[in-house]
Structure formats: C-alpha cells, structure tokens
Design a protein around this motif. Sequence first.
Motif, mmCIF file in Angstrom:
data_model
loop_
_atom_site.group_PDB
_atom_site.id
_atom_site.type_symbol
_atom_site.label_atom_id
_atom_site.label_comp_id
_atom_site.label_asym_id
_atom_site.label_seq_id
_atom_site.Cartn_x
_atom_site.Cartn_y
_atom_site.Cartn_z
ATOM 1 N N VAL A 172 -22.702 -69.238 97.272
ATOM 2 C CA VAL A 172 -22.385 -70.646 97.022
ATOM 3 C C VAL A 172 -23.683 -71.425 96.817
ATOM 4 O O VAL A 172 -24.540 -71.454 97.698
ATOM 5 N N MET A 173 -23.823 -72.016 95.645
ATOM 6 C CA MET A 173 -25.021 -72.810 95.335
ATOM 7 C C MET A 173 -24.691 -74.290 95.549
ATOM 8 O O MET A 173 -24.174 -74.951 94.661
ATOM 9 N N THR A 174 -24.997 -74.768 96.757
ATOM 10 C CA THR A 174 -24.784 -76.184 97.050
ATOM 11 C C THR A 174 -26.067 -76.978 96.844
ATOM 12 O O THR A 174 -26.027 -78.199 96.734
ATOM 13 N N ALA A 175 -27.203 -76.294 96.845
ATOM 14 C CA ALA A 175 -28.489 -76.986 96.757
ATOM 15 C C ALA A 175 -28.597 -77.814 95.476
ATOM 16 O O ALA A 175 -28.097 -77.405 94.425
ATOM 17 N N ALA A 176 -29.233 -78.963 95.606
ATOM 18 C CA ALA A 176 -29.569 -79.783 94.441
ATOM 19 C C ALA A 176 -30.907 -79.276 93.912
ATOM 20 O O ALA A 176 -31.941 -79.388 94.581
ATOM 21 N N VAL A 177 -30.842 -78.661 92.754
ATOM 22 C CA VAL A 177 -32.019 -77.982 92.197
ATOM 23 C C VAL A 177 -32.629 -78.865 91.112
ATOM 24 O O VAL A 177 -31.911 -79.360 90.237
ATOM 25 N N ALA A 178 -33.948 -79.028 91.145
ATOM 26 C CA ALA A 178 -34.615 -79.828 90.116
ATOM 27 C C ALA A 178 -34.465 -79.157 88.763
ATOM 28 O O ALA A 178 -34.674 -77.945 88.639
ATOM 29 N N ASP A 179 -34.081 -79.913 87.769
ATOM 30 C CA ASP A 179 -33.960 -79.349 86.422
ATOM 31 C C ASP A 179 -35.325 -79.040 85.819
ATOM 32 O O ASP A 179 -35.462 -78.121 85.017
ATOM 33 N N PHE A 180 -36.337 -79.840 86.207
ATOM 34 C CA PHE A 180 -37.675 -79.680 85.630
ATOM 35 C C PHE A 180 -38.715 -79.621 86.746
ATOM 36 O O PHE A 180 -38.499 -80.146 87.832
ATOM 37 N N GLU A 234 -38.908 -76.789 81.995
ATOM 38 C CA GLU A 234 -37.560 -76.587 82.514
ATOM 39 C C GLU A 234 -37.529 -75.479 83.570
ATOM 40 O O GLU A 234 -38.202 -74.467 83.437
ATOM 41 N N ASN A 235 -36.741 -75.694 84.619
ATOM 42 C CA ASN A 235 -36.540 -74.660 85.626
ATOM 43 C C ASN A 235 -35.424 -73.719 85.184
ATOM 44 O O ASN A 235 -34.516 -74.129 84.459
ATOM 45 N N PRO A 236 -35.452 -72.483 85.657
ATOM 46 C CA PRO A 236 -34.297 -71.609 85.401
ATOM 47 C C PRO A 236 -33.070 -72.155 86.118
ATOM 48 O O PRO A 236 -33.196 -72.791 87.156
ATOM 49 N N ASP A 237 -31.899 -71.934 85.556
ATOM 50 C CA ASP A 237 -30.651 -72.320 86.206
ATOM 51 C C ASP A 237 -30.203 -71.149 87.081
ATOM 52 O O ASP A 237 -29.692 -70.140 86.580
ATOM 53 N N ILE A 238 -30.425 -71.284 88.372
ATOM 54 C CA ILE A 238 -30.183 -70.174 89.308
ATOM 55 C C ILE A 238 -28.703 -69.800 89.317
ATOM 56 O O ILE A 238 -28.340 -68.622 89.263
ATOM 57 N N LEU A 239 -27.845 -70.815 89.373
ATOM 58 C CA LEU A 239 -26.393 -70.574 89.403
ATOM 59 C C LEU A 239 -25.931 -69.823 88.154
ATOM 60 O O LEU A 239 -25.200 -68.825 88.248
ATOM 61 N N ALA A 240 -26.360 -70.299 86.983
ATOM 62 C CA ALA A 240 -25.944 -69.659 85.729
ATOM 63 C C ALA A 240 -26.431 -68.207 85.685
ATOM 64 O O ALA A 240 -25.701 -67.312 85.247
ATOM 65 N N GLY A 274 -20.320 -72.805 92.427
ATOM 66 C CA GLY A 274 -21.325 -73.842 92.202
ATOM 67 C C GLY A 274 -20.805 -75.203 92.608
ATOM 68 O O GLY A 274 -19.605 -75.383 92.847
ATOM 69 N N PHE A 275 -21.699 -76.154 92.689
ATOM 70 C CA PHE A 275 -21.347 -77.545 92.944
ATOM 71 C C PHE A 275 -21.840 -78.385 91.776
ATOM 72 O O PHE A 275 -22.850 -78.049 91.162
ATOM 73 N N ALA A 276 -21.139 -79.450 91.478
ATOM 74 C CA ALA A 276 -21.616 -80.359 90.438
ATOM 75 C C ALA A 276 -21.507 -81.776 90.963
ATOM 76 O O ALA A 276 -20.413 -82.307 91.117
ATOM 77 N N ALA A 277 -22.663 -82.350 91.291
ATOM 78 C CA ALA A 277 -22.707 -83.751 91.701
ATOM 79 C C ALA A 277 -22.750 -84.582 90.429
ATOM 80 O O ALA A 277 -23.672 -84.458 89.639
ATOM 81 N N ARG A 333 -19.906 -74.201 81.053
ATOM 82 C CA ARG A 333 -21.285 -73.810 80.722
ATOM 83 C C ARG A 333 -21.879 -72.850 81.738
ATOM 84 O O ARG A 333 -22.617 -71.943 81.386
ATOM 85 N N LYS A 334 -21.590 -73.074 83.023
ATOM 86 C CA LYS A 334 -22.279 -72.331 84.080
ATOM 87 C C LYS A 334 -21.736 -70.915 84.274
ATOM 88 O O LYS A 334 -22.452 -70.018 84.674
ATOM 89 N N GLY A 335 -20.436 -70.739 84.061
ATOM 90 C CA GLY A 335 -19.854 -69.411 84.214
ATOM 91 C C GLY A 335 -19.566 -68.989 85.647
ATOM 92 O O GLY A 335 -19.242 -67.836 85.904
#
Length: 229
Positions: A92-100, A125-131, A146-149, A168-170
């Motif tokens: 479960v990816m709840t963390a708010a991850v920086a996009d950049f 750009e950071n990698p999208d860990i969830l995707a 995943g979570f989407a705020a 998009r995320k899969g």
Amino acid sequence: VVAQDLAGLRVVVSAGGTREPIDPVRFIGNLSSGRQGIALACAAQDRGADVTLVGANLTEPLDGVADVVRVGSTAELRESMRLLAPDADVVVMTAAVADFRPARTPASKIKKVPGQGPAPIELVENPDILAELARERLRPGQVVVGFAAETGDDTGDVWHHGRAKARRKGADLLVINPVGHGKGFGTDTNEVLIVDAHGETVAQAQGTKREVADAVWDTVLKASPPISS
Ligand code: C5P
C-alpha cells in the motif's frame, strides 16, 4: 477482540511525505502527516497481518506499529519498497511522494550572494514508485494499492481525476481522497472512494482514518483472497 482476518498476510505500507534535498540543510517537502498510512499499518497489525511500515519523515505517534523502516527522500523510499515488495502479499503506497527533485544536491549549503538574485533550482522527475510496483509485480499475485490525494472545489471533479489516475497507475485499487480546504492532510477524518484499475467504484468509506483503514483492508480482502500461507 479484533477478528484476525488478515493473519498470514504480509503487508508493506508506506506513509508520510518525502523530502527532496536541495542542499545539506534544505528540502522540498509536502504536508502529508502520514496518519492515514499509520492507521492502515496499525489496523493491519491488529487484524493479524505481518506489517512493515515504511515511514517517510514521520513525526506522528506510531500507535504501536512494531516494524518501521525510516526513509527521507523518494530515492530512499523507492529503495526500501523495492527491497520489501518481493515478500509482500499486499503493498500500500500511502506516502505523498514528490513528483520532482532537485537535479543536483551540492555538498555544502547554497549561499545568498549579496546583490545577486536567487539561483534557480533545476528539477528532474522522480520515478513513480506505485506505477513501477504495479507494472513489475515483484511478487506474483500481489495486491498493489495506491492513494490519490486530489484537490478541487467540486467533488465530482475530484472523483473524475482520481478515476483517470487509477487507469494510469495500474494499481489494483486506488483510494481517492479529497484534500485541501481542511480535508485530508493533517485531519482526523477522511472520506474516500475506492476504485479498481479501470476506475470503477468498488467501495466508499468515510470516518476516522482508522475506520477508512479498516474499509480499505475489507476491500483488499474482497478483491483478492489471501494468497500466502
Ligand atoms: O500521481 P499522484 O502523486 O497523485 O499519485 C499518488 C499515488 O502514487 C500514491 O499512492 C503515491 O504514494 C504514489 N506515488 C509514487 N511515486 C511517485 C508519485 C506518487 O509511488 N513519484
């Protein structure tokens, strides 16, 4: 007594917000408290799961969650998730991850030069860990959540954006969570819509973050019966 309906399940939950270093003393961060992720880890532990919480810069109480791996940046979060995911039945990816993140991190503090304006900070750009986790399935049959705020004055828009993100995320499940205007971040309660990888609604929940956490685990259990033994 809490039903041990997650017994035998190994779960990894990320929580908190990443910090992307600008220099040794500064960072780009976000306002995620990590409370929803801590509640998810706590609920899973109470229901008998074997839980690892990957906490990004958590300052909130951990409510008895026993196994915690602490990370700071997105790179560290990604490394921990990829290390733990091969043994996890549910991620479960709840963390708010920086996009950049800043493209470069100097070894010493960036100085203010009198008479000169601010130096621009170049971002990459950071990698999208969830995707990535959803695409690679580091353990066969694993359930990826995943979570989407999402911000927005119109709740209809919020759900719409969330459903598009799910496609998009899969991830198998995406928990859409309206934030801003006193909702979501740093608050005690949450109101969420849980959708599948096609963006179709599978459940709705509202209440305390613990109640939302229990609803997410109920949905995970329904979406896919426990795989491990
Ligand atoms: O795209 P957005 O950041 O809204 O997506 C949120 C979901 O994606 C969360 O589950 C978050 O943990 C995850 N995420 C990620 N890596 C990123 C950005 C977001 O894993 N670089």
